[in-house]
Motif scaffolding. Structure first.
Motif, short mmCIF file in Angstrom:
data_model
loop_
_atom_site.label_atom_id
_atom_site.label_comp_id
_atom_site.label_asym_id
_atom_site.label_seq_id
_atom_site.Cartn_x
_atom_site.Cartn_y
_atom_site.Cartn_z
N THR A 71 0.83 -1.21 0.00
CA THR A 71 0.00 0.00 0.00
C THR A 71 0.86 1.26 0.00
O THR A 71 0.59 2.22 -0.73
N LEU A 72 1.92 1.27 0.81
CA LEU A 72 2.83 2.42 0.83
C LEU A 72 3.51 2.62 -0.51
O LEU A 72 3.63 3.76 -1.00
N VAL A 73 3.96 1.54 -1.13
CA VAL A 73 4.61 1.62 -2.44
C VAL A 73 3.63 2.14 -3.49
O VAL A 73 3.97 2.99 -4.33
N SER A 74 2.38 1.66 -3.42
CA SER A 74 1.36 2.12 -4.36
C SER A 74 1.08 3.61 -4.17
O SER A 74 0.91 4.35 -5.15
N GLY A 75 1.04 4.05 -2.91
CA GLY A 75 0.82 5.48 -2.64
C GLY A 75 1.96 6.32 -3.19
O GLY A 75 1.73 7.39 -3.78
N ALA A 76 3.19 5.85 -3.03
CA ALA A 76 4.35 6.56 -3.58
C ALA A 76 4.29 6.61 -5.11
O ALA A 76 4.62 7.64 -5.73
N PHE A 77 3.85 5.51 -5.72
CA PHE A 77 3.71 5.47 -7.18
C PHE A 77 2.67 6.49 -7.65
O PHE A 77 2.87 7.21 -8.64
N ILE A 78 1.54 6.56 -6.92
CA ILE A 78 0.49 7.51 -7.29
C ILE A 78 1.00 8.95 -7.17
O ILE A 78 0.74 9.79 -8.03
#
Length: 329
Positions: A71-78
């Motif tokens: 989830t954190l990685v996805s947030g950073a990607f967004i």
């Protein structure tokens, strides 16, 4: 979790407007929190029914932390993407990753849940050496929560756009939820160690109720202070996060009430997350109608529906706690 993943993906794929690109990922990653809550519930209930294995001791917390990291990685990607509304969406998704990490920490602290009934029945109040050490308890208590508060402050202090106010306000509510979860982690870890004192009962209950109240009050302030502004919808999101805090309070209250005591009304406490779940869903229903006239309510209507799923998932944990954390070993 299945509902959040499916509904979030459906919202995201049904259009390209800013509201959908925000609500979709947020609702989707609320599913990660549900998975981490499942890991906590499974950790506890397997100990109660005698099916807890050495592999499960490490598997369930690992699953929770894996979803938190994803989830954190996805947030950073967004955040690094160029789509509309990425600033708010990315920060909020990262915040949901922090909540997921806190829930995974609750699963970690619950790996020695079976010690709590024994310690509660021990009238000598002695420390159980089979529980967590003082250092381990401290690590479990303070992990992650401070990050959310620092993140919130940075968004407020250095942000110059309305989007920063929205992201900072939501991160404030997320920080309140993380702090509430830390109160739950502290209660479980210290009771498993046997170092939970009678004076702590009010301390941890008060902390969770205060966090919920702070998020709720800020939500009301934003709704009325920014009335007429496009971003005042964030107030409803904060109210939803306050309801999650109060759902968490049911577990903290239950653990406090049954520690070295018989509490006849323990089986009534699970009604708290049921009521908060229904409140989220009923409020979402009104916002769905309002969104027909004002598009700014599209996001909070969908997000509050996901919050209802979180509250209902929390109901399962408090029910399991009520079944297994009593004075009887």
């Amino acid at each position: 979790a299945a509902f959040c993943f499916a509904y979030g993906a459906y919202i995201f794929s049904a259009g390209t407007d800013t509201a959908r690109l925000t609500a979709g990922p947020v609702v989707f990653f609320l599913g990660a929190i549900c998975v981490a809550l499942y890991c906590t519930a499974a950790t506890i209930i397997r100990q109660i029914i005698g099916t807890y294995t050495a592999a499960a001791k490490y598997l369930f917390p690992a699953i929770g932390y894996t979803f938190a990291l994803l989830t954190l990685v996805s947030g950073a990607f967004i955040l690094s993407s160029q789509w509309t509304g990425a600033l708010v969406t990315g920060h909020v998704v990262c915040g949901l990753g922090l909540i997921t990490a806190c829930v995974a920490t609750a699963a970690t602290s619950s790996t020695r849940f079976s010690l709590i009934p024994k310690n509660s029945a021990d009238d000598t109040f002695s420390v159980n050496t089979a529980g967590f050490t003082r250092a381990q308890s401290s690590l479990l208590i303070f992990i992650v929560s401070a990050v959310a508060w620092v993140w919130c402050i940075l968004l407020y202090v250095f942000g110059t756009l309305p989007a920063h106010i929205v992201a900072g306000s939501v991160m404030f509510g997320i920080a309140c939820v993380c702090t509430s979860l830390i109160a739950l982690v502290a209660s479980i870890a210290r009771q498993a160690r046997g170092s939970y004192t009678m004076a702590e009962k009010r301390k941890w209950m008060g902390l969770v109720l205060t966090m919920g109240s702070l998020a709720f009050v800020l939500g009301l302030i934003l709704i009325f202070a920014l009335r007429g502004e496009t971003i005042n919808f964030v107030g409803f999101v904060l109210i939803g996060l306050a309801l999650i805090c109060w759902s968490i309070s049911s577990k903290v209250i239950l653990l406090a009430k049954i520690w070295h005591a018989d509490f006849p009304l323990a089986n009534r406490i699970p009604i708290i997350p049921v009521l908060t779940a229904l409140t989220c869903l009923f409020l979402a229903a009104f916002l769905y109608e309002e969104a027909l006239f004002q598009a700014k309510f599209f996001v909070p209507a969908r997000v509050l529906t996901g919050f209802g799923a979180i509250c209902f998932t929390l109901y399962s944990i408090v029910s399991i706690l009520e079944s297994g954390a009593g004075k009887k070993a």
